[in-house]
Design a protein around this motif. Structure first.
Motif, PDB file in Angstrom:
ATOM      1  N   LYS A   1       0.853  -1.181   0.000  1.00  0.00           N
ATOM      2  CA  LYS A   1       0.000   0.000   0.000  1.00  0.00           C
ATOM      3  C   LYS A   1       0.887   1.228   0.000  1.00  0.00           C
ATOM      4  CE  LYS A   1      -3.674   2.223   2.721  1.00  0.00           C
ATOM      5  NZ  LYS A   1      -4.543   2.097   3.913  1.00  0.00           N
ATOM      6  N   ASN A   2       0.652   2.110  -0.932  1.00  0.00           N
ATOM      7  CA  ASN A   2       1.429   3.346  -1.046  1.00  0.00           C
ATOM      8  C   ASN A   2       0.500   4.545  -0.966  1.00  0.00           C
ATOM      9  OD1 ASN A   2       4.106   2.279  -1.540  1.00  0.00           O
ATOM     10  ND2 ASN A   2       3.320   1.612  -3.526  1.00  0.00           N
ATOM     11  N   ASN A   3       0.899   5.513  -0.154  1.00  0.00           N
ATOM     12  CA  ASN A   3       0.180   6.781  -0.059  1.00  0.00           C
ATOM     13  C   ASN A   3       1.135   7.911  -0.411  1.00  0.00           C
ATOM     14  OD1 ASN A   3      -2.624   6.250   1.289  1.00  0.00           O
ATOM     15  ND2 ASN A   3      -1.160   4.990   2.440  1.00  0.00           N
ATOM     16  N   ARG A   4       0.652   8.845  -1.229  1.00  0.00           N
ATOM     17  CA  ARG A   4       1.486   9.987  -1.600  1.00  0.00           C
ATOM     18  C   ARG A   4       0.691  11.281  -1.428  1.00  0.00           C
ATOM     19  NH1 ARG A   4       3.923   9.339  -7.456  1.00  0.00           N
ATOM     20  NH2 ARG A   4       1.705   9.074  -7.954  1.00  0.00           N
ATOM     21  N   LEU A   5       1.349  12.275  -0.863  1.00  0.00           N
ATOM     22  CA  LEU A   5       0.782  13.614  -0.752  1.00  0.00           C
ATOM     23  C   LEU A   5       1.882  14.620  -1.048  1.00  0.00           C
ATOM     24  CD1 LEU A   5      -1.493  15.590  -0.009  1.00  0.00           C
ATOM     25  CD2 LEU A   5      -0.729  15.428   2.377  1.00  0.00           C
ATOM     26  N   GLY A   6       1.686  15.408  -2.074  1.00  0.00           N
ATOM     27  CA  GLY A   6       2.673  16.432  -2.433  1.00  0.00           C
ATOM     28  C   GLY A   6       2.023  17.800  -2.445  1.00  0.00           C
ATOM     29  N   GLN A   7       2.621  18.757  -1.739  1.00  0.00           N
ATOM     30  CA  GLN A   7       2.071  20.101  -1.628  1.00  0.00           C
ATOM     31  C   GLN A   7       3.136  21.138  -1.973  1.00  0.00           C
ATOM     32  OE1 GLN A   7      -0.896  20.491   1.854  1.00  0.00           O
ATOM     33  NE2 GLN A   7       0.632  19.059   2.627  1.00  0.00           N
ATOM     34  N   SER A   8       2.678  22.291  -2.418  1.00  0.00           N
ATOM     35  CA  SER A   8       3.574  23.403  -2.726  1.00  0.00           C
ATOM     36  C   SER A   8       3.023  24.685  -2.104  1.00  0.00           C
ATOM     37  CB  SER A   8       3.723  23.600  -4.235  1.00  0.00           C
ATOM     38  OG  SER A   8       4.294  22.467  -4.836  1.00  0.00           O
ATOM     39  N   GLY A   9       3.941  25.574  -1.759  1.00  0.00           N
ATOM     40  CA  GLY A   9       3.549  26.874  -1.210  1.00  0.00           C
ATOM     41  C   GLY A   9       4.221  27.998  -1.976  1.00  0.00           C
ATOM     42  N   PHE A  10       3.477  29.091  -2.204  1.00  0.00           N
ATOM     43  CA  PHE A  10       3.984  30.246  -2.930  1.00  0.00           C
ATOM     44  C   PHE A  10       3.663  31.518  -2.157  1.00  0.00           C
ATOM     45  CE2 PHE A  10       2.754  26.914  -5.862  1.00  0.00           C
ATOM     46  CZ  PHE A  10       3.845  26.799  -6.704  1.00  0.00           C
ATOM     47  N   GLY A  11       4.431  32.570  -2.417  1.00  0.00           N
ATOM     48  CA  GLY A  11       4.151  33.876  -1.824  1.00  0.00           C
ATOM     49  C   GLY A  11       4.546  33.982  -0.368  1.00  0.00           C
ATOM     50  N   PHE A  12       5.770  33.592  -0.029  1.00  0.00           N
ATOM     51  CA  PHE A  12       6.269  33.751   1.337  1.00  0.00           C
ATOM     52  C   PHE A  12       6.703  35.201   1.557  1.00  0.00           C
ATOM     53  CE2 PHE A  12       6.765  29.281   0.376  1.00  0.00           C
ATOM     54  CZ  PHE A  12       6.367  28.653   1.549  1.00  0.00           C
ATOM     55  N   SER A  13       6.444  35.706   2.735  1.00  0.00           N
ATOM     56  CA  SER A  13       6.806  37.096   3.028  1.00  0.00           C
ATOM     57  C   SER A  13       8.304  37.275   3.180  1.00  0.00           C
ATOM     58  CB  SER A  13       6.085  37.564   4.312  1.00  0.00           C
ATOM     59  OG  SER A  13       6.454  36.714   5.408  1.00  0.00           O
ATOM     60  N   THR A  14       9.021  36.199   3.515  1.00  0.00           N
ATOM     61  CA  THR A  14      10.470  36.263   3.670  1.00  0.00           C
ATOM     62  C   THR A  14      11.060  34.872   3.447  1.00  0.00           C
ATOM     63  OG1 THR A  14      12.288  36.655   5.229  1.00  0.00           O
ATOM     64  CG2 THR A  14      10.188  35.967   6.163  1.00  0.00           C
ATOM     65  N   ASN A  15      12.301  34.847   3.009  1.00  0.00           N
ATOM     66  CA  ASN A  15      12.945  33.558   2.760  1.00  0.00           C
ATOM     67  C   ASN A  15      13.168  32.752   4.031  1.00  0.00           C
ATOM     68  OD1 ASN A  15      13.039  33.897   0.047  1.00  0.00           O
ATOM     69  ND2 ASN A  15      15.181  34.543  -0.056  1.00  0.00           N
ATOM     70  N   SER A  16      13.177  33.416   5.158  1.00  0.00           N
ATOM     71  CA  SER A  16      13.390  32.696   6.411  1.00  0.00           C
ATOM     72  C   SER A  16      12.205  31.805   6.765  1.00  0.00           C
ATOM     73  CB  SER A  16      13.639  33.699   7.547  1.00  0.00           C
ATOM     74  OG  SER A  16      12.509  34.552   7.714  1.00  0.00           O
ATOM     75  N   LEU A  17      11.043  32.038   6.109  1.00  0.00           N
ATOM     76  CA  LEU A  17       9.858  31.220   6.363  1.00  0.00           C
ATOM     77  C   LEU A  17       9.572  30.237   5.227  1.00  0.00           C
ATOM     78  CD1 LEU A  17       7.502  34.047   7.705  1.00  0.00           C
ATOM     79  CD2 LEU A  17       8.814  32.386   9.051  1.00  0.00           C
ATOM     80  N   ILE A  18      10.545  30.097   4.321  1.00  0.00           N
ATOM     81  CA  ILE A  18      10.268  29.354   3.097  1.00  0.00           C
ATOM     82  C   ILE A  18      10.037  27.864   3.345  1.00  0.00           C
ATOM     83  CG2 ILE A  18      12.615  28.682   2.402  1.00  0.00           C
ATOM     84  CD1 ILE A  18      11.879  29.775  -0.406  1.00  0.00           C
ATOM     85  N   TYR A  19      10.467  27.351   4.506  1.00  0.00           N
ATOM     86  CA  TYR A  19      10.257  25.934   4.804  1.00  0.00           C
ATOM     87  C   TYR A  19       9.027  25.716   5.694  1.00  0.00           C
ATOM     88  CZ  TYR A  19      14.874  25.264   2.823  1.00  0.00           C
ATOM     89  OH  TYR A  19      15.949  25.236   1.966  1.00  0.00           O
ATOM     90  N   ASP A  20       8.292  26.781   5.959  1.00  0.00           N
ATOM     91  CA  ASP A  20       7.063  26.681   6.745  1.00  0.00           C
ATOM     92  C   ASP A  20       5.884  26.856   5.819  1.00  0.00           C
ATOM     93  OD1 ASP A  20       5.085  26.672   8.621  1.00  0.00           O
ATOM     94  OD2 ASP A  20       5.446  28.718   9.316  1.00  0.00           O
ATOM     95  N   LEU A  21       5.241  25.749   5.453  1.00  0.00           N
ATOM     96  CA  LEU A  21       4.172  25.791   4.465  1.00  0.00           C
ATOM     97  C   LEU A  21       3.001  26.661   4.933  1.00  0.00           C
ATOM     98  CD1 LEU A  21       3.648  24.549   1.682  1.00  0.00           C
ATOM     99  CD2 LEU A  21       2.349  22.739   2.807  1.00  0.00           C
ATOM    100  N   ALA A  22       2.810  26.745   6.235  1.00  0.00           N
ATOM    101  CA  ALA A  22       1.702  27.550   6.756  1.00  0.00           C
ATOM    102  C   ALA A  22       1.906  29.039   6.480  1.00  0.00           C
ATOM    103  CB  ALA A  22       1.539  27.314   8.258  1.00  0.00           C
TER     104      ALA A  22
END
Length: 415
Positions: A1-22
């Motif tokens: 059984k394989n499950n996959r979920l891939g998400q992307s985020g755009f429009g970060f206010s600063t690069n320091s938050l680029i790894y925080d999808l929220a």
């Protein structure tokens, strides 16, 4: 059984938050799926050994895979083999020439389900488009209830012999394999909305050949050893049957009775002495070289034979290994581009046609003449564009020194 979920985020206010999808002002789901695959099998094997000389074995199995439709998920397979170690017969006792002799043979049927999941089902994919705020589904595959196991029938017989306490060891084998019900994508007309239908092709492809190997211990003493290994394979491939080939999309690719790795070519007839354009034989007599019916010459690109020769020499802690590889084969010639345009050419492009009645190897140079361009394209699809690509090369060389520290027993370092 394989499950996959891939998400992307755009429009970060600063690069320091680029790894925080929220922290993304726009979030998308690129992929979200789940696949399930079930496989089960039951098998049994019976071995019989009489006096260490006569050996037989029978294998039977039943396999089931979820990758096939109802009624097609289970299939039966099996094999039978026998061997005779004739060097243990009384006839060969008390002599020092033949140290080992074995004759063996086997026949069996195997199956394959090596294709993606859900290939026999009607499948759907969530569409990126919405209608009145609702995301819909789009079909991605057609249902095929006849989708079943691919089968392979295999026969082999071989002779193994060792001489002079196995200082010379020979192995010769002959095999015939036939594959049918291939799991492939059969092309469909574009009007169906699908490019292909995953199905069993129904063709039969045969591979047979002879394989030979010999190992010799040329020198073996306390300080120096030298062994040589030689192997040669001569394999032949043939399309035995292909129901409906003449009306299929593969009618111009395959020929029953020929290899599946072939090229159909035009027959080159030389350069027109007056125009300087390549000419070719009109096989169907319609007055033009444009139809696939004129491309009748067949070239098999499978190697006629191939093999290798390896030597290993050891002196004290020094070891030298080198391997020669050789192949007898044909291949399409490299075509850099239309001669006459601004492009690098082969160094052999020197004897070209320049004026009427010239005897040349290449047609007139051009950059935009349609007749010459057509001649060049046909030339690359002719027998003149197939060359002898056989070679022998020194493929690998390794020189090493082995260090065994006395203070570290069991430790070996190879440089």
């Amino acid at each position: 059984k394989n499950n996959r979920l891939g998400q992307s985020g755009f429009g970060f206010s600063t690069n320091s938050l680029i790894y925080d999808l929220a922290s993304a002002s726009l979030k998308t789901i690129d992929i979200s799926d789940e696949t399930k695959y079930n496989y089960e099998a039951i098998f049994a094997r019976l071995n019989y050994n009489w006096d260490g000389k006569y050996i037989a074995n029978i294998t039977a199995r039943r396999d089931g895979s979820s990758r096939f439709g109802p009624g097609k998920q289970f299939a039966n397979f099996g094999a039978i083999g026998a061997a005779w170690i004739f060097s243990k017969e009384n006839l060969f006792k008390g002599q020092s020439i033949l140290s080992f002799g074995k004759l063996r043979s086997s026949y069996g049927i195997t199956g394959s389900d090596q294709i993606g999941d859900y290939q026999f089902l009607n499948t759907y994919l969530s569409s990126a488009n919405s209608y009145q705020g609702t995301v819909g589904l789009q079909p991605t595959r057609l249902f095929n209830s006849n989708f079943a196991w691919e089968t392979n029938k295999k026969f082999e017989t071989a002779l193994e012999m060792g001489f002079f306490d196995d200082k010379v060891f020979i192995n010769a084998a002959y095999y015939v394999n036939r594959s049918s019900n291939q799991l492939v994508g059969i092309p469909l007309p574009g009007t169906t909305g699908f490019s292909s239908l995953t199905a069993n092709l129904g063709a039969t492809v045969q591979n047979k050949g002879f394989e030979f190997s010999i190992q010799t211990k040329n020198i073996s003493n306390k300080h120096f050893t030298w062994t040589t290994d030689l192997n040669i394979s001569m394999n032949r491939n043939k399309l035995i049957s292909y129901p409906g080939l003449a009306t299929s999309t593969n009618s111009n690719t395959f020929v029953v009775g020929e290899s599946i790795n072939i090229l159909k070519r035009y027959q080159y007839t030389g350069i027109n002495p007056q125009t300087g354009v390549y000419t070719f034989k009109d096989m169907n007599g319609d007055g033009q070289i444009s139809s696939l019916l004129d491309r009748t010459l067949i070239f098999d690109l499978n190697p006629s034979f191939f093999g290798g020769l390896q030597n290993q020499l050891s002196y004290h802690n020094i070891q030298l290994n080198f391997l020669f590889q050789f192949v007898k084969q044909k291949a399409p010639v490299y075509a850099p581009g239309l001669p006459g345009r601004l492009i690098n050419q082969l160094s052999s492009l020197t004897n070209v046609w320049q004026k009427p009645n010239d005897q040349a190897d290449y047609q007139k140079l051009t950059s935009n003449n349609s007749a010459l361009t057509t001649g060049y394209n046909l030339f690359n699809l002719s027998d003149q564009a197939i060359v002898d690509a056989s070679f022998i090369r020194l493929k690998n060389v390794a020189l090493s020194y082995e260090i065994k520290p006395k203070s570290l027993k069991g430790m070996v370092c190879r440089v």
